[in-house]
Motif scaffolding. Structure first.
Motif, PDB file in Angstrom:
ATOM      1  N   UNK A  85     -14.961   8.115   4.834  1.00 41.84           N
ATOM      2  CA  UNK A  85     -13.461   7.558   3.851  1.00 41.84           C
ATOM      3  C   UNK A  85     -13.552   7.251   2.870  1.00 41.84           C
ATOM      4  N   UNK A  86     -14.305   5.640   2.530  1.00 38.71           N
ATOM      5  CA  UNK A  86     -14.630   5.419   1.287  1.00 38.71           C
ATOM      6  C   UNK A  86     -15.315   5.992   0.363  1.00 38.71           C
ATOM      7  N   UNK A  87     -15.974   7.072   0.611  1.00 40.25           N
ATOM      8  CA  UNK A  87     -16.242   8.544  -0.527  1.00 40.25           C
ATOM      9  C   UNK A  87     -15.461   9.201  -0.488  1.00 40.25           C
ATOM     10  N   UNK A  88     -14.017   9.299   0.207  1.00 43.98           N
ATOM     11  CA  UNK A  88     -13.552  10.797  -0.133  1.00 43.98           C
ATOM     12  C   UNK A  88     -12.189  10.450  -1.680  1.00 43.98           C
ATOM     13  N   UNK A  89     -11.900   9.387  -2.037  1.00 45.04           N
ATOM     14  CA  UNK A  89     -11.239   9.799  -2.967  1.00 45.04           C
ATOM     15  C   UNK A  89     -11.711  10.213  -4.432  1.00 45.04           C
ATOM     16  N   UNK A 179       0.577   6.174   3.690  1.00 46.51           N
ATOM     17  CA  UNK A 179       0.051   7.703   4.219  1.00 46.51           C
ATOM     18  C   UNK A 179       1.071   8.549   4.184  1.00 46.51           C
ATOM     19  N   UNK A 180       2.680   8.028   3.678  1.00 43.73           N
ATOM     20  CA  UNK A 180       3.498   9.334   3.682  1.00 43.73           C
ATOM     21  C   UNK A 180       4.244   8.858   2.867  1.00 43.73           C
ATOM     22  N   UNK A 181       3.653   8.082   2.111  1.00 44.33           N
ATOM     23  CA  UNK A 181       3.747   8.935   0.155  1.00 44.33           C
ATOM     24  C   UNK A 181       3.562  10.441   0.025  1.00 44.33           C
ATOM     25  N   UNK A 182       4.248  10.711  -1.125  1.00 48.46           N
ATOM     26  CA  UNK A 182       3.863  12.681  -1.137  1.00 48.46           C
ATOM     27  C   UNK A 182       2.624  11.832  -2.543  1.00 48.46           C
ATOM     28  N   UNK A 183       1.496  12.495  -1.854  1.00 49.49           N
ATOM     29  CA  UNK A 183       0.272  12.344  -3.167  1.00 49.49           C
ATOM     30  C   UNK A 183      -0.114  11.250  -3.272  1.00 49.49           C
ATOM     31  N   UNK A 184      -0.056  10.590  -2.500  1.00 48.38           N
ATOM     32  CA  UNK A 184      -0.696   9.331  -2.826  1.00 48.38           C
ATOM     33  C   UNK A 184      -2.025   8.742  -3.981  1.00 48.38           C
ATOM     34  N   UNK A 185      -2.061   7.802  -4.541  1.00 46.41           N
ATOM     35  CA  UNK A 185      -3.471   7.652  -5.528  1.00 46.41           C
ATOM     36  C   UNK A 185      -4.883   7.467  -4.534  1.00 46.41           C
ATOM     37  N   UNK A 186      -5.690   7.995  -3.596  1.00 45.63           N
ATOM     38  CA  UNK A 186      -6.659   7.150  -2.637  1.00 45.63           C
ATOM     39  C   UNK A 186      -7.289   6.234  -3.371  1.00 45.63           C
ATOM     40  N   UNK A 187      -7.351   6.405  -4.606  1.00 43.27           N
ATOM     41  CA  UNK A 187      -8.587   5.834  -5.225  1.00 43.27           C
ATOM     42  C   UNK A 187      -7.588   4.115  -5.655  1.00 43.27           C
ATOM     43  N   UNK A 188      -6.866   4.294  -5.359  1.00 43.10           N
ATOM     44  CA  UNK A 188      -5.797   2.984  -5.290  1.00 43.10           C
ATOM     45  C   UNK A 188      -5.837   2.124  -4.294  1.00 43.10           C
ATOM     46  N   UNK A 189      -5.634   3.181  -2.791  1.00 42.17           N
ATOM     47  CA  UNK A 189      -5.536   2.498  -1.678  1.00 42.17           C
ATOM     48  C   UNK A 189      -6.830   1.993  -0.865  1.00 42.17           C
ATOM     49  N   UNK A 190      -7.395   2.535  -1.224  1.00 41.61           N
ATOM     50  CA  UNK A 190      -9.284   1.972  -0.990  1.00 41.61           C
ATOM     51  C   UNK A 190      -9.385   0.785  -1.994  1.00 41.61           C
ATOM     52  N   UNK A 191      -8.949   0.688  -3.080  1.00 42.73           N
ATOM     53  CA  UNK A 191      -8.854  -0.867  -4.496  1.00 42.73           C
ATOM     54  C   UNK A 191      -8.462  -1.518  -3.834  1.00 42.73           C
ATOM     55  N   UNK A 192      -6.900  -1.268  -2.950  1.00 44.81           N
ATOM     56  CA  UNK A 192      -6.421  -2.729  -1.789  1.00 44.81           C
ATOM     57  C   UNK A 192      -7.381  -2.795  -1.175  1.00 44.81           C
ATOM     58  N   UNK A 193      -7.741  -2.058  -0.193  1.00 46.58           N
ATOM     59  CA  UNK A 193      -8.009  -2.597   0.985  1.00 46.58           C
ATOM     60  C   UNK A 193      -9.480  -3.280   1.048  1.00 46.58           C
ATOM     61  N   UNK A 194     -10.017  -2.591  -0.476  1.00 45.50           N
ATOM     62  CA  UNK A 194     -11.541  -3.688  -0.940  1.00 45.50           C
ATOM     63  C   UNK A 194     -10.808  -4.927  -1.252  1.00 45.50           C
ATOM     64  N   UNK A 195      -9.868  -5.387  -1.632  1.00 43.41           N
ATOM     65  CA  UNK A 195      -9.488  -6.455  -1.613  1.00 43.41           C
ATOM     66  C   UNK A 195      -8.927  -7.386  -0.949  1.00 43.41           C
ATOM     67  N   UNK A 196      -8.587  -6.677  -0.065  1.00 44.89           N
ATOM     68  CA  UNK A 196      -8.417  -7.379   1.483  1.00 44.89           C
ATOM     69  C   UNK A 196      -9.767  -8.206   1.936  1.00 44.89           C
TER      70      UNK A 196
END
Length: 220
Positions: A85-89, A179-196
């Motif tokens: 999942x980390x590399x999927x973006x 996850x329910x947004x249309x065309x979410x930016x996966x790199x942004x998701x990864x960045x926010x998870x990494x910040x946590x």
């Protein structure tokens, strides 16, 4: 395989599909779509079940061993899924680039058909990404395991429990937000998870000794 090698490998695969001509393009796209369709129905619990059945049969595991080994299998599967999942973006970005390059070679009608395929693939890829993130949540250590592995004292145990629960809650909130947004930016998701993860690591370092932190990092 490190990040650079992974991205280069995927890029080469995509370029082969692009430069092989129209036949190569059709084969490449069909392979990716079919593969996504198969993965859509593949549940990690089924993989764990099949693995345990095979190990039980081959090794003659008793019930206690099955329970203990199943926990190891679930944890390993979750960690592997988390790595993917980390590399999927990055992989999704390469797919987008490859479709853009292919599109340059097509006429208007072909472009329309390609865009429809691209949209389907992107939607499936995004769904797969968020399923993977939720599976990866199973890799988060519980307090009992941390107490045993890190030797937590009575003061540390409730503090660590609160920090780990905060991590789980915050990561689930991020997943739920996108996850329910249309065309979410996966790199942004990864960045926010990494910040946590970064914040949680800092909080743990304030509670644990250096030796305990070193052990904790080996568990990740």
């Amino acid at each position: 395989m490190n990040k650079a090698k992974l991205i280069i490998t995927v890029a080469l695969i995509l370029l082969v599909g692009i430069f092989a001509g129209s036949l190569g393009t059709r084969i490449y796209l069909k392979h990716q779509l079919d593969r996504s369709e198969i993965q859509r129905f593949r549940h990690h619990e089924d993989k764990v079940k099949r693995t345990m059945e095979q190990l039980t049969e081959d090794l003659g595991l008793d019930s206690k061993q099955q329970d203990e080994i199943r926990k190891i299998i679930v944890l390993t599967d979750a960690k592997v899924t988390g790595i993917r999942a980390f590399y999927q973006p990055d992989v999704s970005r390469l797919y987008d680039q490859s479709f853009a390059l292919i599109k340059e070679k097509l006429n208007d009608e072909q472009k329309r058909k390609l865009e429809a395929r691209h949209e389907r693939l992107s939607r499936r890829s995004t769904d797969s990404y968020f399923r993977s993130l939720r599976i990866a949540q199973n890799a988060l250590p519980d307090v009992a395991a941390l107490k045993d592995r890190l030797g937590l004292n009575k003061v540390q145990e409730p503090q660590v429990a609160r920090i780990i629960e905060d991590r789980r809650t915050q990561q689930q909130q991020i997943i739920g937000k996108y996850e329910n947004k249309e065309n979410p930016d996966l790199a942004v998701v990864r960045s926010e998870l990494a910040e946590v993860q970064k914040i949680i690591t800092k909080r743990l370092s304030d509670v644990l000794t250096e030796e305990q932190m070193a052990r904790y990092r080996t568990m990740q």
